[in-house]
Design a protein around this motif. Structure first.
Motif, PDB file in Angstrom:
ATOM      1  N   VAL A  33      -8.903  16.862  16.027  1.00 57.33           N
ATOM      2  CA  VAL A  33      -9.959  16.287  15.195  1.00 57.33           C
ATOM      3  C   VAL A  33      -9.537  16.304  13.726  1.00 57.33           C
ATOM      4  O   VAL A  33      -9.800  15.350  12.980  1.00 57.33           O
ATOM      5  N   GLN A  34      -8.875  17.370  13.320  1.00 54.36           N
ATOM      6  CA  GLN A  34      -8.376  17.463  11.941  1.00 54.36           C
ATOM      7  C   GLN A  34      -7.375  16.339  11.657  1.00 54.36           C
ATOM      8  O   GLN A  34      -7.426  15.697  10.603  1.00 54.36           O
ATOM      9  N   GLN A  35      -6.488  16.090  12.618  1.00 48.56           N
ATOM     10  CA  GLN A  35      -5.500  15.032  12.436  1.00 48.56           C
ATOM     11  C   GLN A  35      -6.174  13.656  12.343  1.00 48.56           C
ATOM     12  O   GLN A  35      -5.861  12.857  11.463  1.00 48.56           O
ATOM     13  N   TYR A  36      -7.107  13.407  13.226  1.00 48.34           N
ATOM     14  CA  TYR A  36      -7.847  12.145  13.216  1.00 48.34           C
ATOM     15  C   TYR A  36      -8.551  11.932  11.885  1.00 48.34           C
ATOM     16  O   TYR A  36      -8.425  10.870  11.253  1.00 48.34           O
ATOM     17  N   ALA A  37      -9.306  12.940  11.439  1.00 52.44           N
ATOM     18  CA  ALA A  37     -10.085  12.796  10.216  1.00 52.44           C
ATOM     19  C   ALA A  37      -9.188  12.646   8.992  1.00 52.44           C
ATOM     20  O   ALA A  37      -9.525  11.924   8.046  1.00 52.44           O
ATOM     21  N   SER A  38      -8.042  13.291   8.996  1.00 51.96           N
ATOM     22  CA  SER A  38      -7.109  13.151   7.874  1.00 51.96           C
ATOM     23  C   SER A  38      -6.555  11.739   7.794  1.00 51.96           C
ATOM     24  O   SER A  38      -6.337  11.208   6.708  1.00 51.96           O
ATOM     25  N   THR A  68     -14.565   9.273   4.348  1.00 52.83           N
ATOM     26  CA  THR A  68     -15.649   8.295   4.450  1.00 52.83           C
ATOM     27  C   THR A  68     -15.787   7.756   5.861  1.00 52.83           C
ATOM     28  O   THR A  68     -16.879   7.755   6.442  1.00 52.83           O
ATOM     29  N   CYS A  69     -14.698   7.282   6.427  1.00 54.23           N
ATOM     30  CA  CYS A  69     -14.756   6.721   7.787  1.00 54.23           C
ATOM     31  C   CYS A  69     -15.074   7.796   8.816  1.00 54.23           C
ATOM     32  O   CYS A  69     -15.767   7.527   9.804  1.00 54.23           O
ATOM     33  N   SER A  70     -14.585   8.996   8.620  1.00 53.41           N
ATOM     34  CA  SER A  70     -14.841  10.060   9.599  1.00 53.41           C
ATOM     35  C   SER A  70     -16.319  10.427   9.646  1.00 53.41           C
ATOM     36  O   SER A  70     -16.800  10.933  10.667  1.00 53.41           O
ATOM     37  N   GLU A  71     -17.051  10.171   8.550  1.00 54.74           N
ATOM     38  CA  GLU A  71     -18.483  10.457   8.528  1.00 54.74           C
ATOM     39  C   GLU A  71     -19.327   9.280   9.010  1.00 54.74           C
ATOM     40  O   GLU A  71     -20.501   9.458   9.338  1.00 54.74           O
ATOM     41  N   LEU A 105       0.840  -1.200   0.000  1.00 52.49           N
ATOM     42  CA  LEU A 105       0.000   0.000   0.000  1.00 52.49           C
ATOM     43  C   LEU A 105       0.871   1.244   0.000  1.00 52.49           C
ATOM     44  O   LEU A 105       1.747   1.399   0.861  1.00 52.49           O
ATOM     45  N   CYS A 106       0.643   2.123  -0.972  1.00 52.31           N
ATOM     46  CA  CYS A 106       1.383   3.382  -1.022  1.00 52.31           C
ATOM     47  C   CYS A 106       1.039   4.202   0.218  1.00 52.31           C
ATOM     48  O   CYS A 106      -0.141   4.453   0.491  1.00 52.31           O
ATOM     49  N   PRO A 107       2.032   4.661   1.003  1.00 54.33           N
ATOM     50  CA  PRO A 107       1.746   5.370   2.244  1.00 54.33           C
ATOM     51  C   PRO A 107       1.238   6.788   2.063  1.00 54.33           C
ATOM     52  O   PRO A 107       0.871   7.441   3.045  1.00 54.33           O
ATOM     53  N   GLU A 108       1.198   7.268   0.827  1.00 58.20           N
ATOM     54  CA  GLU A 108       0.747   8.644   0.588  1.00 58.20           C
ATOM     55  C   GLU A 108      -0.561   8.717  -0.181  1.00 58.20           C
ATOM     56  O   GLU A 108      -1.414   9.561   0.114  1.00 58.20           O
ATOM     57  N   THR A 109      -0.740   7.845  -1.159  1.00 59.53           N
ATOM     58  CA  THR A 109      -1.965   7.886  -1.969  1.00 59.53           C
ATOM     59  C   THR A 109      -2.890   6.705  -1.677  1.00 59.53           C
ATOM     60  O   THR A 109      -4.011   6.683  -2.181  1.00 59.53           O
ATOM     61  N   TYR A 110      -2.415   5.733  -0.882  1.00 66.74           N
ATOM     62  CA  TYR A 110      -3.204   4.547  -0.509  1.00 66.74           C
ATOM     63  C   TYR A 110      -3.702   3.788  -1.733  1.00 66.74           C
ATOM     64  O   TYR A 110      -4.836   3.329  -1.781  1.00 66.74           O
ATOM     65  N   VAL A 111      -2.821   3.651  -2.703  1.00 62.51           N
ATOM     66  CA  VAL A 111      -3.071   2.859  -3.902  1.00 62.51           C
ATOM     67  C   VAL A 111      -2.205   1.613  -3.817  1.00 62.51           C
ATOM     68  O   VAL A 111      -1.037   1.679  -3.425  1.00 62.51           O
ATOM     69  N   TRP A 112      -2.770   0.467  -4.179  1.00 64.81           N
ATOM     70  CA  TRP A 112      -2.027  -0.788  -4.126  1.00 64.81           C
ATOM     71  C   TRP A 112      -1.061  -0.888  -5.299  1.00 64.81           C
ATOM     72  O   TRP A 112      -1.425  -0.596  -6.438  1.00 64.81           O
ATOM     73  N   THR A 113       0.167  -1.317  -5.008  1.00 65.56           N
ATOM     74  CA  THR A 113       1.221  -1.407  -6.017  1.00 65.56           C
ATOM     75  C   THR A 113       1.870  -2.784  -5.952  1.00 65.56           C
ATOM     76  O   THR A 113       2.220  -3.243  -4.861  1.00 65.56           O
ATOM     77  N   PRO A 114       2.035  -3.480  -7.080  1.00 69.57           N
ATOM     78  CA  PRO A 114       2.698  -4.787  -7.051  1.00 69.57           C
ATOM     79  C   PRO A 114       4.051  -4.704  -6.357  1.00 69.57           C
ATOM     80  O   PRO A 114       4.822  -3.764  -6.584  1.00 69.57           O
ATOM     81  N   ASP A 161      -4.299  11.473  -2.422  1.00 62.92           N
ATOM     82  CA  ASP A 161      -5.171  10.573  -1.670  1.00 62.92           C
ATOM     83  C   ASP A 161      -6.619  10.894  -2.015  1.00 62.92           C
ATOM     84  O   ASP A 161      -7.146  11.931  -1.610  1.00 62.92           O
ATOM     85  N   GLU A 162      -7.268  10.005  -2.763  1.00 69.18           N
ATOM     86  CA  GLU A 162      -8.645  10.255  -3.189  1.00 69.18           C
ATOM     87  C   GLU A 162      -9.622  10.228  -2.013  1.00 69.18           C
ATOM     88  O   GLU A 162     -10.699  10.823  -2.083  1.00 69.18           O
ATOM     89  N   GLY A 163      -9.259   9.548  -0.927  1.00 74.23           N
ATOM     90  CA  GLY A 163     -10.149   9.478   0.224  1.00 74.23           C
ATOM     91  C   GLY A 163      -9.833  10.504   1.298  1.00 74.23           C
ATOM     92  O   GLY A 163     -10.320  10.386   2.424  1.00 74.23           O
ATOM     93  N   ARG A 164      -9.049  11.513   0.954  1.00 76.98           N
ATOM     94  CA  ARG A 164      -8.609  12.504   1.940  1.00 76.98           C
ATOM     95  C   ARG A 164      -9.769  13.305   2.509  1.00 76.98           C
ATOM     96  O   ARG A 164     -10.852  13.376   1.924  1.00 76.98           O
ATOM     97  N   LEU A 165      -9.510  13.911   3.644  1.00 80.44           N
ATOM     98  CA  LEU A 165     -10.516  14.757   4.290  1.00 80.44           C
ATOM     99  C   LEU A 165     -10.815  15.982   3.430  1.00 80.44           C
ATOM    100  O   LEU A 165      -9.906  16.662   2.957  1.00 80.44           O
ATOM    101  N   LYS A 166     -12.091  16.247   3.242  1.00 80.16           N
ATOM    102  CA  LYS A 166     -12.503  17.401   2.447  1.00 80.16           C
ATOM    103  C   LYS A 166     -13.366  18.366   3.248  1.00 80.16           C
ATOM    104  O   LYS A 166     -13.304  19.575   3.031  1.00 80.16           O
ATOM    105  N   GLU A 167     -14.178  17.822   4.160  1.00 77.29           N
ATOM    106  CA  GLU A 167     -15.063  18.684   4.961  1.00 77.29           C
ATOM    107  C   GLU A 167     -14.977  18.292   6.424  1.00 77.29           C
ATOM    108  O   GLU A 167     -15.573  17.295   6.844  1.00 77.29           O
ATOM    109  N   LEU A 168     -14.253  19.060   7.207  1.00 75.01           N
ATOM    110  CA  LEU A 168     -14.074  18.760   8.621  1.00 75.01           C
ATOM    111  C   LEU A 168     -15.401  18.830   9.378  1.00 75.01           C
ATOM    112  O   LEU A 168     -15.643  18.056  10.311  1.00 75.01           O
TER     113      LEU A 168
END
Length: 483
Positions: free
Chosen positions: A463-468, A473-476, A393-402, A426-433
């Motif tokens: 809270v910002q750190q947690y949600a990031s 998705t999970c934060s909501e 798992l890419c630690p920055e974009t969370y995309v799976w890489t062989p 990161d497509e799943g990044r926090l957008k609305e705190l």
């Protein structure tokens, strides 16, 4: 995907921790991670969290701070449906087959499974062993082996040499504890050296213009499997028998000159004169994951389970796994050190891969086997990369890489971004705190409302750190407990 509508996940975030002792490089303060306590958690939330680099140890869920920790830990998954056992893996399977059918496996030290010594990293997992009298015969699923002749014929691979691993033993009076499948195994031979094949001498060798002959043992095997399917009666652990039969049918076809699958070693009948009998039973166990069932899910449901390994009526190992919407996630293995000569760590991993393939028959989305963390900077932890094909798992974009694409990067730097697209984010990044869900004074509310009601200093940074870290998705979905 697991059915919704149950209780939401409730977590308590602790933020980044001070550095503590690393079980891999032994640094006193180098291990740095974020952590939170899961009072409860849905299987879908945990699936999404581990796909963002989180991992649970009991009810504590943590995420290494990858660019700061001494030994970066990359989430690794095996594509179970395409898994092919290596020579080292097959040696372990053959050793178990030989032990059960003949009981004559040598218990020399060089054949023992290499051990790992970070037992201080293991969290307590509450479970109780069942005595033999507490387990009914219907609860046990026999592990079958082929006829003794097959074990004898295939005991040694041509050209296969004994491989040595970096062995470290953990002293224990009764049960060996291994966290997160973190047991090194002997490395596979390097594939960089190409074998040179001399041309056959005139008048010798197979006629390549003709199809290869089928071996008599392959024909016997096919007949035995067909007979087994016709005569098999009853069910074991819900749809497990159905899954076994599916794989038996797949493997009953002639496979001339093709590598054997793990099912070829484990889903075949016991000989009448077998010296030992290995059986399995599965039980729900205590964990933060809420057990769930879904119409399109596995018969056993989702959640945390103990897989108990019984040898001749004696329990010799217990594996802890999480069954999630897209994967089987390996958590712990506990085993009796008297049976370490059977390489139970490797054997249990192969069994769990086979189990994942069974579950996929009923739940097609459930097709991955998660092995925890891959730690390239710790040589003895690289063994997980031998379960191919696998991804990191890419630690920055969370995309799976062989993993093949990741290894050259990790050779240059122990921390690496695997996604080579510099513009990717990161497509799943926090957008609305403000949409983060909070549980405050037994009331669920969005953070935007909680922020206005809160008295005292602002906790927005936390809270910002947690949600990031958990993503939008999970934060909501999850409830962040605030006192």
């Amino acid at each position: 995907m697991a059915a919704g509508g149950g209780s939401p996940s409730i977590v308590e975030f602790f933020g980044g921790e001070d550095g503590y002792r690393c079980g891999y490089c032994r640094s006193d303060t180098g291990n740095i991670s974020h952590g939170m306590w899961a009072h409860s958690m849905t299987v879908q939330d945990y699936q999404d969290l581990i796909d963002r680099g989180w991992r649970r140890s009991g009810k504590y869920v943590y995420k290494p701070i990858m660019n700061q920790t001494c030994c970066p830990q990359y989430t690794i998954r095996c594509r179970a449906l395409h898994f092919q056992a290596s020579k080292s893996h097959k040696k372990v399977l053959k050793k178990m087959l030989k032990f059960m059918s003949k009981g004559d496996v040598s218990k020399v030290a060089s054949e023992e499974e290499p051990m790992d010594s970070h037992i201080e990293d293991v969290a307590t997992c509450d479970f109780a062993y069942k005595s033999e009298s507490q387990v009914s015969q219907s609860d046990l699923t026999p592990l079958a082996v082929d006829q003794a002749e097959r074990v004898e014929n295939e005991d040694e691979d041509s050209g296969e040499t004994k491989e040595e691993g970096n062995v470290q033993k953990v002293e224990s009076d009764s049960v060996q504890i291994r966290a997160d499948k973190d047991t090194p195994v002997p490395a596979e031979p390097s594939h960089s050296a190409k074998a040179v094949h001399a041309p056959p001498k005139p008048g010798k060798g197979a006629d390549l213009s003709k199809p290869p002959c089928r071996k008599a043992k392959d024909i016997r095997k096919e007949r035995k499997l067909q007979k087994l399917l016709q005569n098999q009666m009853g069910t074991a652990e819900g749809s497990q028998l159905q899954g076994d039969q599916t794989f038996l049918l797949q493997n009953s076809k002639p496979k001339t000159n093709q590598p054997k699958n793990i099912e070829d070693f484990v889903f075949v009948p016991l000989p009448d004169d077998a010296r030992h009998k290995l059986e399995f039973t599965r039980f729900l166990c205590d964990s933060p994951l809420e057990a769930e069932h879904a119409p399109n899910g596995p018969e056993c449901g989702y959640g945390s389970f103990h897989q108990q390994y019984w040898l001749d009526g004696k329990i010799i190992a217990v594996g802890v796994i999480d069954i999630l919407p897209y994967c089987v996630s390996s958590v712990y293995l506990y085993y009796d050190p008297d049976f370490s000569f059977l390489s139970l760590g490797v054997y249990s991993a192969l069994r769990e891969i086979a189990f994942t393939r069974q579950l996929c028959v009923k739940a097609p989305d459930l097709c991955f086997y998660y092995m925890g963390f891959y730690i390239h900077s710790c040589p003895k932890m690289r063994y997980k990369g031998q379960y191919r094909p696998s991804d990191l798992l890419c630690p920055e974009t969370y995309v799976w890489t062989p993993i093949e694409q990741c290894l050259p990067l990790l050779e240059r730097s122990k921390y690496s971004r695997f996604n080579q697209d510099g513009k990717a984010v990161d497509e799943g990044r926090l957008k609305e705190l403000g949409r983060v869900r909070v549980l405050h004074k037994r009331t669920v509310m969005p953070y935007s409302v909680y922020k206005k009601r809160r008295k005292g200093p602002s906790d927005e940074a936390s809270v910002q750190q947690y949600a990031s870290l958990v993503g939008q998705t999970c934060s909501e979905r999850m409830l962040l407990f605030r006192s």
